[in-house]
Write an enzyme that holds these catalytic residues in place. Structure first.
Site, PDB file in Angstrom:
ATOM      1  N   ASP A 277       0.840  -1.214   0.000  1.00  0.00           N
ATOM      2  CA  ASP A 277       0.000   0.000   0.000  1.00  0.00           C
ATOM      3  C   ASP A 277       0.867   1.253   0.000  1.00  0.00           C
ATOM      4  O   ASP A 277       0.353   2.356  -0.198  1.00  0.00           O
ATOM      5  CB  ASP A 277      -0.950   0.013   1.206  1.00  0.00           C
ATOM      6  CG  ASP A 277      -0.216  -0.218   2.529  1.00  0.00           C
ATOM      7  OD1 ASP A 277       0.483  -1.227   2.635  1.00  0.00           O
ATOM      8  OD2 ASP A 277      -0.336   0.624   3.437  1.00  0.00           O
ATOM      9  N   ASN A 278       2.170   1.084   0.226  1.00  0.00           N
ATOM     10  CA  ASN A 278       3.083   2.230   0.199  1.00  0.00           C
ATOM     11  C   ASN A 278       3.959   2.220  -1.049  1.00  0.00           C
ATOM     12  O   ASN A 278       5.007   2.856  -1.073  1.00  0.00           O
ATOM     13  CB  ASN A 278       3.959   2.228   1.455  1.00  0.00           C
ATOM     14  CG  ASN A 278       3.156   2.525   2.710  1.00  0.00           C
ATOM     15  OD1 ASN A 278       2.080   3.109   2.638  1.00  0.00           O
ATOM     16  ND2 ASN A 278       3.662   2.118   3.853  1.00  0.00           N
ATOM     17  N   ASP A 287       4.670   7.984   1.172  1.00  0.00           N
ATOM     18  CA  ASP A 287       4.379   7.651   2.567  1.00  0.00           C
ATOM     19  C   ASP A 287       5.642   7.592   3.417  1.00  0.00           C
ATOM     20  O   ASP A 287       6.161   6.518   3.743  1.00  0.00           O
ATOM     21  CB  ASP A 287       3.575   6.336   2.678  1.00  0.00           C
ATOM     22  CG  ASP A 287       2.099   6.588   2.379  1.00  0.00           C
ATOM     23  OD1 ASP A 287       1.766   7.707   1.942  1.00  0.00           O
ATOM     24  OD2 ASP A 287       1.288   5.680   2.594  1.00  0.00           O
TER      25      ASP A 287
HETATM   26  P1  AMP Z   1       1.045   3.611   6.852  1.00  0.00           P
HETATM   27  O1  AMP Z   1       1.758   2.367   7.268  1.00  0.00           O
HETATM   28  O2  AMP Z   1       1.372   4.828   7.655  1.00  0.00           O
HETATM   29  O3  AMP Z   1       1.162   3.861   5.383  1.00  0.00           O
HETATM   30  O4  AMP Z   1      -0.487   3.369   7.173  1.00  0.00           O
HETATM   31  C1  AMP Z   1      -1.190   2.211   6.842  1.00  0.00           C
HETATM   32  C2  AMP Z   1      -2.656   2.515   6.798  1.00  0.00           C
HETATM   33  O5  AMP Z   1      -3.090   3.032   8.056  1.00  0.00           O
HETATM   34  C3  AMP Z   1      -3.058   3.522   5.747  1.00  0.00           C
HETATM   35  O6  AMP Z   1      -4.245   3.079   5.176  1.00  0.00           O
HETATM   36  C4  AMP Z   1      -3.243   4.791   6.546  1.00  0.00           C
HETATM   37  O7  AMP Z   1      -4.162   5.655   5.936  1.00  0.00           O
HETATM   38  C5  AMP Z   1      -3.755   4.280   7.880  1.00  0.00           C
HETATM   39  N1  AMP Z   1      -3.424   5.171   8.999  1.00  0.00           N
HETATM   40  C6  AMP Z   1      -2.210   5.420   9.524  1.00  0.00           C
HETATM   41  N2  AMP Z   1      -2.305   6.294  10.548  1.00  0.00           N
HETATM   42  C7  AMP Z   1      -3.612   6.606  10.686  1.00  0.00           C
HETATM   43  C8  AMP Z   1      -4.360   7.459  11.553  1.00  0.00           C
HETATM   44  N3  AMP Z   1      -3.792   8.187  12.526  1.00  0.00           N
HETATM   45  N4  AMP Z   1      -5.702   7.524  11.380  1.00  0.00           N
HETATM   46  C9  AMP Z   1      -6.300   6.809  10.421  1.00  0.00           C
HETATM   47  N5  AMP Z   1      -5.672   5.992   9.582  1.00  0.00           N
HETATM   48  C10 AMP Z   1      -4.334   5.886   9.692  1.00  0.00           C
HETATM   49 MG    MG Z   2       0.617   4.290   3.770  1.00  0.00          MG
END
Ligand code: AMP
Ligand code: MG
Length: 527
Positions: A277-278, A287
């Site tokens: 997803d990143n 990200d």
């Molecule tokens: P990441 O690993 O930061 O790319 O996040 C993985 C998933 O978690 C993505 O779908 C982000 O949108 C979601 N996400 C991360 N932090 C938050 C947050 N504080 N509130 C809502 N969704 C989050």
């Molecule tokens: Mg992400």
């Protein structure tokens, strides 16, 4: 002030299916690419920093940027016509396991702008509140992680590396509780919003999610959308997309991805969370979470504490992970292709392509005219061993190598790049001088002048990178209301390859106090 001089448009929302539900609550969203959603208003928005160059490229004037409406838009407090904000739906493999639906949990896309220089760009607010994809999260981003994204994406851009960009960094006036190191020490932290900019925020996971649900029609629609907008040269003239077009698209995604990873290896960037997803479909670095910059060269290093045991996303493993991620994307588009062989063949080429690009990159780092075959390969591998034998600052080493001459006493010449004097044994000295002898012989073969070589090397080996401790210092000050270090780092990192004598201290190796400090050498995913 209305910003109506900008050419606004809507690519995704006019061409791809929307979630039919309008309520903003967490749910499974099927047969749709996005959900309509509004940013959450904030209590006291204020702009901390703005990327003037990018603002100008997008078409914002200085007066635009100084207006309160601009601050309100950049923090989700004003939506002007014709903005129609939305959050994207996607899935992903996280740390090797399929995580199902994820989506923009705290990113809200405002609108597209057509620019003369960079084509279409989407403006996206990160940290602007909950969406149907927020799952257990609050949709918010804290100041420290927003500073990290804001500074690093532009540092990468100025290094010539494909990346999403950052237009503005703002405080919202609100606070949120975060357990920074997941160790039970939760604290209130200031919330911030970064306005990110890219021509495409689609990820591998955007295709994977409908594929995982057997929604072949949506996979096809998304791939064709990406061909039209992200890879327009691949678009068939008669709009008759066929298997060959899809395969060429996959090849192009592989090509962009390998270029990006080679660039990360060149400058010592470790993404830290290369979940699918990143991974951007256009091969941009996206990200910025628990990323890190290699100080002492260590292929086994990961900045992400969540990955401490497995080290899946370690510096030296980034190619293998990108390959694994591309396999997942290949699986997702398999129904469009119908047979495995062509996809397998592209994946085998990917490994070769990466190897070729890596060799060329290493040749340029060492100041060679071009890669000359297996003896160069041995020289590169032996250099990696040399750099790993004692704690050697990667960035400083390559800058010193550019001015190394056979007459120099080796240890004296490289003195500034070592972290531990006690490691500089006789055996190490011998290893170093032997390697340098072979290097010198190889340089003689090319016959470039010393100055030419130095200039060539200094154009690919940065003098300034966003060292982890520098960002942390800027964060510590910003949390006390002093944003001057953010501006200073932004200015230095605009010219990462140049000598900037007034900022020499920022090119020095990591100070000892930062060796094991949180934020300087290790980070969690908490953001
Ligand atoms: P990441 O690993 O930061 O790319 O996040 C993985 C998933 O978690 C993505 O779908 C982000 O949108 C979601 N996400 C991360 N932090 C938050 C947050 N504080 N509130 C809502 N969704 C989050
Ligand atoms: Mg992400």
């Amino acid at each position: 002030m209305s910003f109506q001089h900008l050419k606004f448009c809507h690519r995704i929302t006019e061409q791809l299916p929307a979630d039919t539900q309008l309520e903003n609550h967490c749910r499974s969203v099927e047969h749709a690419v996005f959900s309509w959603v509004s940013p959450t208003p904030t209590s006291n928005p204020s702009l901390i920093n703005i990327n003037e160059d990018l603002a100008k490229t997008i078409g914002f004037s200085e007066a635009d940027c100084a207006s309160s409406l601009f601050t309100d838009i950049m923090t989700g407090n004003a939506i002007i016509t014709p903005m129609k904000p939305y959050a994207l739906c996607y899935g992903g493999h996280q740390f090797g396991g399929w995580a199902g639906q994820l989506g923009d949990g705290r990113a809200i896309n405002l609108v597209d702008v057509e620019t003369s220089e960079l084509g279409y760009l989407t403006l996206q607010l990160k940290g602007a509140g909950k969406t149907p994809y927020s799952r257990r999260g609050d949709g918010l981003a804290v100041l420290r992680s927003s500073i990290r994204e804001y500074l690093c994406s532009e540092a990468m851009f100025n290094l010539g590396i494909a990346t999403t960009r950052a237009l503005s960094l703002s405080l919202t006036g609100d606070q949120v509780v975060r357990d920074k190191m997941y160790d039970g020490n939760a604290e209130l932290e200031p919330c911030a919003v970064v306005c990110r900019v890219s021509s495409s925020f689609l990820r591998f996971g955007s295709i994977q999610l409908p594929a995982s649900r057997g929604d072949e029609a949506l996979v096809k629609q998304l791939v064709e959308f990406s061909i039209i907008h992200d890879y327009p040269k691949l678009k068939p003239e008669n709009n008759q997309f066929d298997i060959e077009t899809y395969l060429n698209w996959f090849k192009a995604v592989c090509d962009q991805t390998s270029t990006m990873i080679v660039d990360w290896m060149r400058v010592g960037f470790v993404h830290g969370v290369m979940n699918t997803d990143n991974m951007s479909l256009i091969g941009e670095t996206i990200d910025y979470g628990p990323y890190g910059w290699v100080d002492d060269f260590d292929l086994g290093w990961t900045p992400n504490t969540t990955d401490e045991g497995q080290k899946r996303y370690r510096f030296g493993g980034q190619f293998q992970v990108s390959q694994w991620n591309l396999f997942q994307l290949a699986n997702a588009i398999f129904p469009l292709i119908g047979e495995a062989e062509p996809l397998q063949s592209i994946m085998s080429d990917y490994a070769l392509q990466y190897e070729n690009k890596w060799q060329k990159m290493m040749a340029s780092k060492l100041g060679f005219k071009d890669y000359q075959g297996v003896s160069d390969q041995t020289l590169f591998k032996d250099l990696q061993t040399l750099l790993s034998t004692v704690e050697t600052d990667m960035t400083i080493f390559y800058r010193l190598l550019a001015t190394y001459q056979a007459k120099n006493e080796a240890l004296t010449h490289f003195a500034d790049c070592y972290y531990r004097a006690d490691q500089l044994t006789q055996a190490y000295q011998l290893q170093l001088t032997n390697w340098l002898k072979r290097y010198q012989t190889r340089l003689n073969f090319d016959g470039l002048s010393a100055l030419q070589r130095e200039n060539n090397m200094n154009s690919v080996n940065p003098k300034y990178v966003l060292r982890n401790y520098l960002t942390q210092q800027a964060i510590d000050l910003a949390e006390q209301g002093d944003y001057s270090e953010i501006e200073k780092l932004k200015i230095i990192l605009k010219k990462p390859y140049d000598q900037q004598p007034e900022y020499e201290t920022c090119a020095q190796k990591r100070p000892d106090w930062a060796r094991n400090k949180i934020g300087c050498s290790m980070l969690s995913c908490s953001s």
